[in-house]
Motif scaffolding. Structure first.
Motif, mmCIF file in Angstrom:
data_model
loop_
_atom_site.group_PDB
_atom_site.id
_atom_site.type_symbol
_atom_site.label_atom_id
_atom_site.label_comp_id
_atom_site.label_asym_id
_atom_site.label_seq_id
_atom_site.Cartn_x
_atom_site.Cartn_y
_atom_site.Cartn_z
ATOM 1 N N ALA A 31 29.255 -6.756 -49.898
ATOM 2 C CA ALA A 31 28.087 -7.184 -49.212
ATOM 3 C C ALA A 31 27.389 -6.184 -48.822
ATOM 4 O O ALA A 31 26.183 -6.174 -48.937
ATOM 5 N N ALA A 32 27.757 -4.801 -48.460
ATOM 6 C CA ALA A 32 27.049 -3.372 -47.977
ATOM 7 C C ALA A 32 25.833 -3.609 -49.184
ATOM 8 O O ALA A 32 24.948 -3.316 -48.583
ATOM 9 N N VAL A 33 26.846 -3.519 -50.301
ATOM 10 C CA VAL A 33 25.378 -3.302 -51.546
ATOM 11 C C VAL A 33 24.499 -4.114 -51.855
ATOM 12 O O VAL A 33 23.218 -3.581 -51.745
ATOM 13 N N VAL A 34 24.561 -5.455 -52.006
ATOM 14 C CA VAL A 34 23.898 -6.249 -52.281
ATOM 15 C C VAL A 34 22.589 -6.403 -50.576
ATOM 16 O O VAL A 34 21.159 -6.817 -50.909
ATOM 17 N N PHE A 35 23.359 -5.685 -49.491
ATOM 18 C CA PHE A 35 22.309 -6.562 -48.674
ATOM 19 C C PHE A 35 21.712 -4.968 -48.324
ATOM 20 O O PHE A 35 21.037 -5.324 -46.747
ATOM 21 N N SER A 36 22.013 -3.543 -48.865
ATOM 22 C CA SER A 36 21.689 -2.615 -48.189
ATOM 23 C C SER A 36 19.913 -2.734 -48.979
ATOM 24 O O SER A 36 19.307 -2.743 -49.167
ATOM 25 N N PRO A 37 19.554 -1.821 -47.149
ATOM 26 C CA PRO A 37 17.495 -1.578 -47.558
ATOM 27 C C PRO A 37 17.480 -0.349 -48.804
ATOM 28 O O PRO A 37 18.245 0.371 -48.861
ATOM 29 N N SER A 38 16.355 -0.003 -48.977
ATOM 30 C CA SER A 38 16.200 1.418 -50.204
ATOM 31 C C SER A 38 15.185 2.440 -49.793
ATOM 32 O O SER A 38 13.998 1.506 -49.414
ATOM 33 N N ARG A 39 15.483 2.712 -49.840
ATOM 34 C CA ARG A 39 14.427 3.509 -50.437
ATOM 35 C C ARG A 39 13.560 5.108 -51.337
ATOM 36 O O ARG A 39 15.017 5.537 -51.575
ATOM 37 N N ASP A 40 12.318 4.755 -51.956
ATOM 38 C CA ASP A 40 12.104 5.386 -52.983
ATOM 39 C C ASP A 40 12.864 4.683 -54.440
ATOM 40 O O ASP A 40 13.537 5.648 -55.219
ATOM 41 N N GLY A 41 13.480 3.444 -54.502
ATOM 42 C CA GLY A 41 14.401 3.340 -55.316
ATOM 43 C C GLY A 41 15.975 3.358 -55.640
ATOM 44 O O GLY A 41 16.340 2.737 -56.396
ATOM 45 N N LEU A 43 19.450 2.604 -53.079
ATOM 46 C CA LEU A 43 20.247 2.131 -51.604
ATOM 47 C C LEU A 43 20.379 2.612 -50.816
ATOM 48 O O LEU A 43 21.483 4.061 -51.321
ATOM 49 N N LEU A 44 20.225 2.795 -49.495
ATOM 50 C CA LEU A 44 20.428 3.503 -48.624
ATOM 51 C C LEU A 44 22.099 3.690 -48.525
ATOM 52 O O LEU A 44 22.672 4.867 -48.236
ATOM 53 N N PHE A 45 22.270 2.211 -48.240
ATOM 54 C CA PHE A 45 24.003 2.694 -48.080
ATOM 55 C C PHE A 45 24.917 3.565 -49.181
ATOM 56 O O PHE A 45 26.180 3.715 -48.783
ATOM 57 N N LEU A 46 24.328 3.869 -50.317
ATOM 58 C CA LEU A 46 25.215 4.072 -51.709
ATOM 59 C C LEU A 46 24.792 5.305 -51.530
ATOM 60 O O LEU A 46 25.493 6.465 -52.747
ATOM 61 N N SER A 47 23.748 6.141 -50.515
ATOM 62 C CA SER A 47 23.540 7.100 -50.731
ATOM 63 C C SER A 47 25.369 8.251 -50.300
ATOM 64 O O SER A 47 25.445 7.796 -49.481
ATOM 65 N N SER A 48 24.642 9.541 -51.025
ATOM 66 C CA SER A 48 26.496 9.785 -50.879
ATOM 67 C C SER A 48 26.432 10.347 -49.720
ATOM 68 O O SER A 48 27.912 10.353 -48.574
ATOM 69 N N GLY A 49 25.895 11.390 -48.721
ATOM 70 C CA GLY A 49 25.246 11.057 -46.641
ATOM 71 C C GLY A 49 25.899 10.036 -46.195
ATOM 72 O O GLY A 49 26.464 10.196 -45.315
ATOM 73 N N ASN A 50 25.350 9.091 -46.955
ATOM 74 C CA ASN A 50 25.191 7.841 -45.668
ATOM 75 C C ASN A 50 27.112 6.992 -45.937
ATOM 76 O O ASN A 50 27.617 6.729 -44.741
ATOM 77 N N LEU A 51 27.553 7.425 -46.853
ATOM 78 C CA LEU A 51 29.084 7.238 -47.533
ATOM 79 C C LEU A 51 29.805 7.512 -46.671
ATOM 80 O O LEU A 51 31.297 7.713 -45.693
ATOM 81 N N PHE A 52 29.884 9.098 -46.222
ATOM 82 C CA PHE A 52 30.160 9.755 -45.667
ATOM 83 C C PHE A 52 30.235 9.960 -43.852
ATOM 84 O O PHE A 52 31.407 10.138 -43.501
ATOM 85 N N ASN A 53 29.005 9.606 -44.054
ATOM 86 C CA ASN A 53 28.575 9.681 -42.260
ATOM 87 C C ASN A 53 29.521 8.211 -41.884
ATOM 88 O O ASN A 53 30.054 8.102 -41.026
ATOM 89 N N VAL A 54 29.907 7.346 -42.860
ATOM 90 C CA VAL A 54 30.798 6.340 -42.177
ATOM 91 C C VAL A 54 31.953 6.634 -41.623
ATOM 92 O O VAL A 54 32.560 6.177 -40.980
ATOM 93 N N VAL A 55 32.483 7.257 -42.973
ATOM 94 C CA VAL A 55 33.678 7.931 -42.774
ATOM 95 C C VAL A 55 34.061 8.898 -41.425
ATOM 96 O O VAL A 55 34.859 9.201 -40.734
ATOM 97 N N ARG A 56 32.925 9.225 -41.269
ATOM 98 C CA ARG A 56 32.947 10.555 -39.813
ATOM 99 C C ARG A 56 33.079 10.055 -38.766
ATOM 100 O O ARG A 56 33.486 9.724 -37.817
ATOM 101 N N ALA A 57 32.179 8.652 -39.103
ATOM 102 C CA ALA A 57 31.860 8.154 -37.437
ATOM 103 C C ALA A 57 32.815 6.666 -37.504
ATOM 104 O O ALA A 57 33.515 6.583 -36.139
ATOM 105 N N MET A 58 33.804 6.595 -38.334
ATOM 106 C CA MET A 58 35.551 6.215 -37.943
ATOM 107 C C MET A 58 36.814 7.260 -38.374
ATOM 108 O O MET A 58 37.635 6.699 -37.988
ATOM 109 N N SER A 59 36.379 8.663 -38.169
ATOM 110 C CA SER A 59 37.308 9.448 -38.303
ATOM 111 C C SER A 59 38.294 9.860 -36.575
ATOM 112 O O SER A 59 39.787 9.183 -37.175
ATOM 113 N N GLU A 60 37.601 9.504 -35.489
ATOM 114 C CA GLU A 60 37.875 9.477 -34.576
ATOM 115 C C GLU A 60 38.996 7.875 -33.943
ATOM 116 O O GLU A 60 40.248 8.072 -33.910
#
Length: 333
Positions: A31-41, A43-60
């Protein structure tokens, strides 16, 4: 005389409920992939930086949730973990900045504080027969009070250097990334903690005792399980991991505040529940908790990327938790 053995295959329903957190994580990810906004073609959600940010944000939250899993597996609850995180964050900052501790002694002392705090709560719960809800609710207040006393009632900023009043530069690594600046250090710590907990729960006699107590404490006691010792140790593990999360928190934010970790206990419980661990104890896994934490992290991330109102975000996350808890009641025994 021959005996015929008929292999029984698990029903589709039992498989779905057993791996509900993994199925849920996959569904939310899609669902996150489907509804992800995009920039320059892209998908922001699938960018490696964003995916690692998800894990970092939930690490604690993830580290705390691992400890919470142990507690809930024995049929308990620990409402103090967020406050213990705040206590550990304050302790880290005060010891490094105001008391000029070197890095290793400061970290070990803070971890010891968390461990002892958890052990004392376990002792109060088991020896004095006080419900874990009451003990840890009181522990929440005590930890917040201790954090305020330790910090003088205010946040303690962490500056780095070699002069008096400055923390060792190595402590700032907790806010950095490794592997060419891609993987956050807190995410690596979360992965290591989760992996160790998974191995521990799968291959130790202690883990069998944990599940036995959660399944039927009286039967476990009669079968020779050292119930009191196991429960005290479990609360010690929860306190220790909450303190570890507090150290990471201080390193990421470069400060320790007595208000840090507020409501983290609720997020940790949510991750455990979404992960499929039964609140009545005796059933669940760290794998499910990790999946539950990541599910909530992905949900938070995609809602933020789409600039969904924060109030609506709370509503959606609340509904997800209710659905996950409701599914437990439908789970085949």
């Amino acid at each position: 005389m021959t005996t015929d053995f008929v292999a029984t295959r698990p029903s589709a329903a039992s498989v779905v409920f057993r791996f509900q957190s993994l199925f849920g994580l996959v569904a939310v990810f899609i669902a996150a992939v489907v509804f992800s906004p995009s920039r320059d073609g892209e998908l922001l959600f699938l960018s490696s930086g964003n995916l690692f940010n998800v894990v970092r944000a939930m690490s604690e939250i993830g580290i705390i949730a691992v400890g919470m899993t142990f507690v809930i597996l024995i049929g308990g609850i620990d409402l103090s973990v967020g406050a213990v995180l705040g206590l550990a964050a304050v302790g880290s900052a005060v010891l490094l900045v105001e008391n000029d501790f070197s890095l290793v002694p400061a970290v070990l002392l803070v971890l010891l504080v968390g461990l002892v705090f958890g052990l004392l709560q376990g002792i109060a719960t088991t020896l004095f027969k006080i419900q874990a809800f009451i003990v840890t609710l009181a522990g929440l207040q005590i930890a917040r009070g201790l954090a305020r006393i330790w910090s003088g009632g205010q946040g303690v900023a962490i500056a780095y250097g070699s002069d008096p009043g400055e923390a060792p530069v190595a402590f700032s690594l907790l806010g950095e990334r490794t592997f060419n600046g891609l993987v956050p250090i807190p995410a690596l710590i979360f992965i290591v903690v989760a992996a160790l907990a998974i191995l521990f729960l799968r291959g130790s006699a202690f883990s069998r005792h944990v599940y036995a107590i959660g399944g039927n404490e009286q039967a476990a006691r009669l079968s020779g399980v050292p119930v009191t010792r196991v429960k005290v140790i479990v609360f010690g593990i929860s306190g220790f991991l909450a303190a570890l999360a507090g150290i990471i928190h201080a390193g990421q934010l470069n400060q320790g505040s007595p208000n840090d970790g507020s409501t983290y206990e609720l997020d940790a419980i949510a991750a455990v529940v979404v992960g499929g661990t039964s609140l009545s104890g005796g059933r669940g896994s760290v794998v499910g908790t990790v999946a539950g934490a990541l599910l909530l992290g992905v949900l938070n991330n995609i809602l933020a990327l789409n600039s969904v109102d924060t109030n609506v975000q709370l509503l959606i996350k609340g509904l997800v938790i209710v659905v996950a808890a409701g599914l437990q009641g439908l789970r085949p025994s």
